[in-house]
Design a protein around this motif. Structure first.
Motif, PDB file in Angstrom:
ATOM      1  N   ARG A 293       0.833  -1.201   0.000  1.00 22.90           N
ATOM      2  CA  ARG A 293       0.000   0.000   0.000  1.00 22.90           C
ATOM      3  C   ARG A 293       0.871   1.256   0.000  1.00 22.90           C
ATOM      4  NH1 ARG A 293      -1.761   3.748   3.384  1.00 22.90           N
ATOM      5  NH2 ARG A 293      -3.806   4.648   2.961  1.00 22.90           N
ATOM      6  N   TYR A 294       1.979   1.216   0.698  1.00 23.59           N
ATOM      7  CA  TYR A 294       2.934   2.323   0.745  1.00 23.59           C
ATOM      8  C   TYR A 294       3.351   2.706  -0.674  1.00 23.59           C
ATOM      9  CZ  TYR A 294       7.146   4.777   2.558  1.00 23.59           C
ATOM     10  OH  TYR A 294       8.110   5.701   2.876  1.00 23.59           O
ATOM     11  N   ALA A 295       3.712   1.711  -1.485  1.00 20.18           N
ATOM     12  CA  ALA A 295       4.149   1.980  -2.857  1.00 20.18           C
ATOM     13  C   ALA A 295       3.029   2.630  -3.662  1.00 20.18           C
ATOM     14  CB  ALA A 295       4.605   0.683  -3.525  1.00 20.18           C
ATOM     15  N   ARG A 296       1.809   2.132  -3.482  1.00 22.74           N
ATOM     16  CA  ARG A 296       0.684   2.688  -4.221  1.00 22.74           C
ATOM     17  C   ARG A 296       0.412   4.135  -3.822  1.00 22.74           C
ATOM     18  NH1 ARG A 296      -4.036  -1.581  -5.565  1.00 22.74           N
ATOM     19  NH2 ARG A 296      -2.739  -3.082  -6.673  1.00 22.74           N
ATOM     20  N   THR A 297       0.637   4.454  -2.563  1.00 21.50           N
ATOM     21  CA  THR A 297       0.445   5.826  -2.114  1.00 21.50           C
ATOM     22  C   THR A 297       1.392   6.764  -2.849  1.00 21.50           C
ATOM     23  OG1 THR A 297      -0.318   5.130   0.072  1.00 21.50           O
ATOM     24  CG2 THR A 297       0.562   7.357  -0.112  1.00 21.50           C
ATOM     25  N   MET A 298       2.658   6.367  -2.996  1.00 26.63           N
ATOM     26  CA  MET A 298       3.618   7.202  -3.717  1.00 26.63           C
ATOM     27  C   MET A 298       3.211   7.383  -5.177  1.00 26.63           C
ATOM     28  SD  MET A 298       7.440   6.394  -2.315  1.00 26.63           S
ATOM     29  CE  MET A 298       7.552   4.725  -2.964  1.00 26.63           C
TER      30      MET A 298
END
Length: 456
Positions: free
Chosen positions: A232-237
């Motif tokens: 999810r962290y990657a998708r936020t970026m």
């Protein structure tokens, strides 16, 4: 012949998907609120098995919001009230996570008791604990599926992002944490070839060329470093990068009166051939304040700053930074920076990026300053390979089909937008100053510690 230039800005809103993917984690084998769901569907896009994204429609967003609301347990007790500084015991949080193994994970754990940002980090050596503190609110679900504070509208912090930040420090140290979504050199070359044969008649609408430009340019490729690409962290970026470009290039309204698009600001400006403004978002923290003994820390600043420079595109389609700034591009970046609080409410993805930056600075501070060792605290539940916190695995976003829009400048046509996200928490932690006065406020909060893992 006019120099025709281009701008490709795909729309991506990568928030969180339903059930397991909504919260980005599971506990043991029984996820409860966090389990199941279509892992391709996220708040703003659908991601297929090849990693290609498309816009989610209104109905898909509505279904996401409804599923979240139906599966969340009600907010009770003191969590219904906002507090200017809610304290969270990391030792107590880990115990609560362990106790929930095999059962549905309560929303108060997944959303970290409504925490809005991290302001204080305290070492409680007497109780073998690290305590974090910051403003907190009850949370609510927006119509697009974003989970935000019911008072401020700012996104609520999440356990899933904290776990990724804690576990990824070695990878982040080696690679750096970054996201970029860029056209390929081959695509740039094909577009240049197309444009060499183009002559626009007076009054001709360049939008008629949009489909042929898209075909020539091809998809933009997504590049991620320093964090799991299926997190999810990657998708936020990724989402924050694209939303920034959409606002800059006028494909969506910011919702903030003082933040028009770069396109609107640059109408009739001179744009030289071969140069393209690039924007990216980076950490923006003031010096970390600490007590003399290094047992109390304060984090402050905007969390995000938007930066810009001109890209130079060579004849082979390769882009490189020029080290120079376009005055209008810098003026737009300055406006975004000064309106970030308002923007993060209108477009929560920017608040989500602030939150993951806070989590990354927190995790880096704990590591670099040896805070867990000072506290005598084992953080393996949050960061260990054998932790009961199991992070959700999403389809990895790999590419986005381009969209085109145009504007006439005095020397040619539209400007290309590219950029990304760069999170250098190690640099943030290196900048420190001593101020023993921070202990005056935090000592009283530690003294009021309750039996539960969070308190006001």
């Amino acid at each position: 012949m006019d120099s025709l230039r281009f701008s490709l800005r795909p729309f991506v809103r990568l928030v969180v998907c339903a059930s397991l993917c909504i919260l980005g984690l599971a506990v043991s084998v029984h996820a409860g609120l966090l389990g199941g769901g279509n892992q391709r569907a996220v708040g703003g896009v659908i991601i297929d098995g090849s990693g290609i994204v498309r816009d989610a429609n209104v109905e898909e967003k509505r279904e996401l919001a409804e599923m979240l609301r139906a599966q969340m347990d009600a907010i009770g007790g003191d969590l219904q009230q906002a507090d200017e500084m809610r304290m969270i015991s990391l030792s107590g949080l880990q115990n609560a996570i362990t106790a929930a193994a095999g059962k549905p994970l309560p929303a108060e754990i997944a959303f970290l008791a409504g925490l809005q940002r991290v302001e204080y980090v305290l070492v409680d050596s007497e109780n073998n604990d690290i305590v974090i503190g910051g403003p907190a609110e009850p949370w609510t679900v927006r119509e697009d599926g974003s989970v935000v504070g019911a008072v401020s509208g700012h996104p609520t912090m999440r356990l899933a992002d904290l776990a990724v930040a804690m576990r990824g420090l070695e990878q982040a140290s080696a690679e750096g944490i970054s996201c970029s979504i860029e056209p390929t050199p081959e695509g740039r070359r094909k577009l240049q070839q197309l444009l060499r044969g183009v002559k626009l008649r007076p009054g001709q609408n360049p939008a008629a060329m949009e489909e042929s430009m898209k075909l020539a340019f091809g998809p933009q490729m997504i590049h991620l470093t320093g964090v799991p690409t299926d997190s999810r962290y990657a998708r936020t970026m990724v989402a924050a990068d694209f939303e920034m470009k959409r606002v800059a290039m006028g494909l969506t309204r910011s919702g903030v009166d003082d933040l028009p698009s770069y396109i609107a600001m640059s109408r009739n400006a001179a744009h030289g051939a071969g140069q393209n403004p690039r924007w990216w978002m980076a950490c923006d923290y003031e010096e970390l304040t600490r007590s003399e003994d290094g047992m109390a820390w304060k984090m402050s600043g905007n969390r995000i700053k938007t930066m810009t420079e001109q890209d130079l595109i060579d004849q082979n389609g390769a882009a490189k930074g020029s080290g120079k700034q376009d005055k209008l591009a810098q003026a737009w970046a300055d406006r975004m920076n000064s309106n970030l609080d308002k923007l993060s409410v209108q477009m929560p993805i920017f608040g989500e990026l602030q939150n993951v930056m806070d989590m990354t600075v927190l995790a880096t501070l704990i590591r670099q300053e040896g805070l867990a060792q000072k506290a005598g605290l084992d953080l393996s539940v949050l960061k260990g390979d054998d932790s009961p916190v199991k992070l959700a695995s999403y389809e990895v976003p790999r590419s986005v089909a381009p969209q085109c829009s145009f504007i006439r400048g005095r020397k040619g046509w539209i400007v290309t937008a590219s950029g990304g996200v760069d999170i250098n928490a190690f640099e943030v932690v290196e900048k420190q100053r001593v101020d023993d006065s921070i202990s005056e406020k935090t000592d009283a909060k530690l003294a009021s510690k309750s039996d539960r893992w969070w308190w006001n």
